[in-house]
Scaffold this active site. Structure first.
Site, PDB file in Angstrom:
ATOM      1  N   ARG A  68       0.690  -1.188   0.021  1.00 28.23           N
ATOM      2  CA  ARG A  68      -0.102  -0.196   0.145  1.00 28.23           C
ATOM      3  C   ARG A  68       0.944   1.268  -0.133  1.00 28.23           C
ATOM      4  O   ARG A  68       0.725   2.114  -0.811  1.00 28.23           O
ATOM      5  CB  ARG A  68      -1.070   0.194   1.077  1.00 28.23           C
ATOM      6  CG  ARG A  68      -1.963  -1.189   1.144  1.00 28.23           C
ATOM      7  CD  ARG A  68      -3.026  -0.942   2.199  1.00 28.23           C
ATOM      8  NE  ARG A  68      -3.911  -0.032   1.740  1.00 28.23           N
ATOM      9  CZ  ARG A  68      -4.059   1.258   2.146  1.00 28.23           C
ATOM     10  NH1 ARG A  68      -3.354   1.484   3.064  1.00 28.23           N
ATOM     11  NH2 ARG A  68      -4.710   2.148   1.722  1.00 28.23           N
TER      12      ARG A  68
ATOM     13  N   CYS B  31      14.925  -4.334  -3.950  1.00 30.00           N
ATOM     14  CA  CYS B  31      15.905  -3.491  -4.743  1.00 30.00           C
ATOM     15  C   CYS B  31      14.975  -2.431  -5.518  1.00 30.00           C
ATOM     16  O   CYS B  31      15.137  -2.619  -6.759  1.00 30.00           O
ATOM     17  CB  CYS B  31      16.701  -4.179  -5.582  1.00 30.00           C
ATOM     18  SG  CYS B  31      17.981  -5.441  -4.491  1.00 30.00           S
TER      19      CYS B  31
ATOM     20  N   TYR C  61      -6.474  -5.370   2.634  1.00 30.06           N
ATOM     21  CA  TYR C  61      -5.438  -5.047   1.531  1.00 30.06           C
ATOM     22  C   TYR C  61      -3.839  -5.173   1.871  1.00 30.06           C
ATOM     23  O   TYR C  61      -3.058  -4.381   1.132  1.00 30.06           O
ATOM     24  CB  TYR C  61      -5.916  -3.827   0.762  1.00 30.06           C
ATOM     25  CG  TYR C  61      -7.041  -3.382   0.581  1.00 30.06           C
ATOM     26  CD1 TYR C  61      -7.781  -4.408  -0.391  1.00 30.06           C
ATOM     27  CD2 TYR C  61      -8.188  -2.977   1.129  1.00 30.06           C
ATOM     28  CE1 TYR C  61      -9.342  -4.389  -0.757  1.00 30.06           C
ATOM     29  CE2 TYR C  61      -9.502  -2.803   1.039  1.00 30.06           C
ATOM     30  CZ  TYR C  61      -9.984  -3.510  -0.114  1.00 30.06           C
ATOM     31  OH  TYR C  61     -11.333  -3.260  -0.438  1.00 30.06           O
TER      32      TYR C  61
END
Ligand code: LLP
Length: 431
Positions: A326, A356, A385
């Site tokens: 999120r 990365c 979520y």
């Protein structure tokens, strides 16, 4: 309401110290409070009592079987968007007769599956889909219960990626076209026009857009209901929650503050909408996901390194954007707190994961207590979520999940064994 709080300086979920859970199950670890899931469901149920109503929990927010079972035990119905979600509800002991099936891309197989299992209604997103449902139903000699999803063209004033009720979005059918579609649909033999549905967006923190949408759509529902004999009107999900303590008190226990309580509550939602909905004389469905699940879960993570550069204090943790996407995807705010309460000076810190990518960050320049390698942190409000949007990016296994109930706790999803990350992949014979 919320069941994460410090007890004698240690963050607890209900009666269980989260530190004891991370010691037992490792990190990153999702920790869920059963009491909070059930409590939020009940709060909404209570607020909607004056209406004949059905709460259909939006499975996409948190589809863990234990979560679905908790809500099924409360009497919840479910809002689903795939065969997978319908099968999860069934696996958790939920009632498919209390399920609605939404989504713009339902395949023929998914429609056939839902028809055979006898769902409550398809929330239909286009006329081609309606024709397809009729065709599949005819082939199976069934009558498909349907509701068109109306796009009321109301701006929900939320993040662009989670707004759904304007004509810029792919969802539903334009308000102006609905009447004509129902007229044509009434001549299709294998459909039962059971109701109408809408959903204008997610994380709405004001009642106004809900009110505007209901005011706009209710007269249409009334007209079509009389014409086609509707049974229900679904007003979708979208009730927002408090993520940002700056909106509230700024303390680690912000969720109990008066400011937090001033935000959109089920009572306010119900008080505003009930007078508009009651005269319709229909069953009212709502499809909340985040309101029930958001503050019912946290993501616990371990500090691996503290890296101080000339300008920055990076707290590098073992959770990453693959576990909770999120912040990277919507710039969402998640409160970060240590599992052991700290007083003293705060340092502007960036909490980042090991992936990365620069976007693999949970917060930037956030004043946080000083932490060291081996300490644990919790990312709050991660119950909706969170885990469901997890991936194995960077070949990182999916995190484990634990459900707490009072003083009991149990693993409700094991950490993905690392070899399973490439399970199903094959090297072709020519290599
Ligand atoms: N009904 C429909 C048709 C939906 O599309 C959604 C959410 C809901 C109900 C539940 O909405 P809620 O009550 O949870 O706001 N991944 C994003 C949120 C995407 C919401 C998608 N649809 C996030 O992390 O904020």
């Amino acid at each position: 309401m919320h069941s994460f709080r410090y007890v004698r300086g240690k963050l607890h979920c209900e009666g269980v110290s989260i530190e004891s859970l991370v010691e037992q199950h490792g990190t990153p670890l999702y920790v869920y409070s059963q009491e909070t899931f059930a409590g939020h469901y009940r709060k909404l149920d209570e607020a909607l009592k004056p209406l004949d109503h059905l709460i259909c929990f939006a499975v996409k927010a948190n589809s863990n079987l234990a979560v679905l079972r908790t809500l099924a035990n409360e009497g919840s119905g479910f809002d689903t968007v795939s065969e997978g979600e319908l099968r999860r509800v069934a696996a958790a002991g939920g009632d498919l007769k209390r399920c609605v099936f939404a989504g713009v891309g339902k395949t023929e197989d998914e429609i056939a599956f839902a028809l055979k299992r006898g769902i409550y209604a398809f929330n239909v997103e286009s006329e081609p889909e309606l024709l397809r449902i009729n065709r599949v139903a005819a082939k199976l000699k069934r009558i498909a219960p349907v509701a068109m999803r109306v796009n009321p063209n109301i701006d929900a004033h939320t993040h662009a990626k989670i707004t759904t009720g304007t004509y810029e979005n792919k969802f539903g059918v334009a308000f102006e076209e609905i009447e004509g579609i129902y007229g044509r649909a009434s001549r299709l033999k294998n459909l039962h026009l059971r109701g109408l549905q809408m959903h204008i967006g997610s994380q709405l923190t004001e009642v106004k857009p809900f009110e505007a949408a209901v005011r706009k759509v209710a007269p249409l529902v009334d007209l079509l209901s009389k014409r086609h004999g509707f049974e229900f009107f679904s007003i979708g999900g979208g009730l927002g929650i408090v993520y940002d303590p700056a909106l509230a008190s700024g303390t680690a226990e912000w969720w109990n503050s008066p400011a937090a309580r001033k935000l959109l509550t089920p009572e306010k939602y119900a008080r505003t909408l009930i007078p508009l909905l009651q005269p319709l004389g229909l069953k009212i469905l709502i499809e909340p996901g985040r309101f029930i699940a958001g503050n019912s879960g946290i993501l616990a993570t371990r500090v691996e390194y503290v890296k101080q550069t000339g300008r920055k204090n990076f707290v590098i943790v073992d959770a990453a954007m693959n576990d909770l996407i999120r912040p990277a995807m919507y710039d969402s705010y998640h409160e970060v707190v240590p599992l052991r309460k700290r007083t003293g000076k705060r340092i502007a810190s960036d909490v980042v994961g090991p992936i990365c990518e620069s976007g693999d960050s949970f917060c930037k320049n956030r004043p946080l207590p000083k932490v060291a390698e081996g300490d644990y942190l919790a990312l709050l409000s991660a119950g909706a979520y969170g885990s469901v949007m997890g991936s194995t990016y960077n070949s990182r296994p999916l995190a484990a999940e634990v459900l707490v109930n009072g003083s009991q706790s149990q693993l409700v999803r094991q950490r993905q064994p690392i070899q399973k990350v490439w399970d199903g992949e094959k090297i072709p014979s020519w290599l």
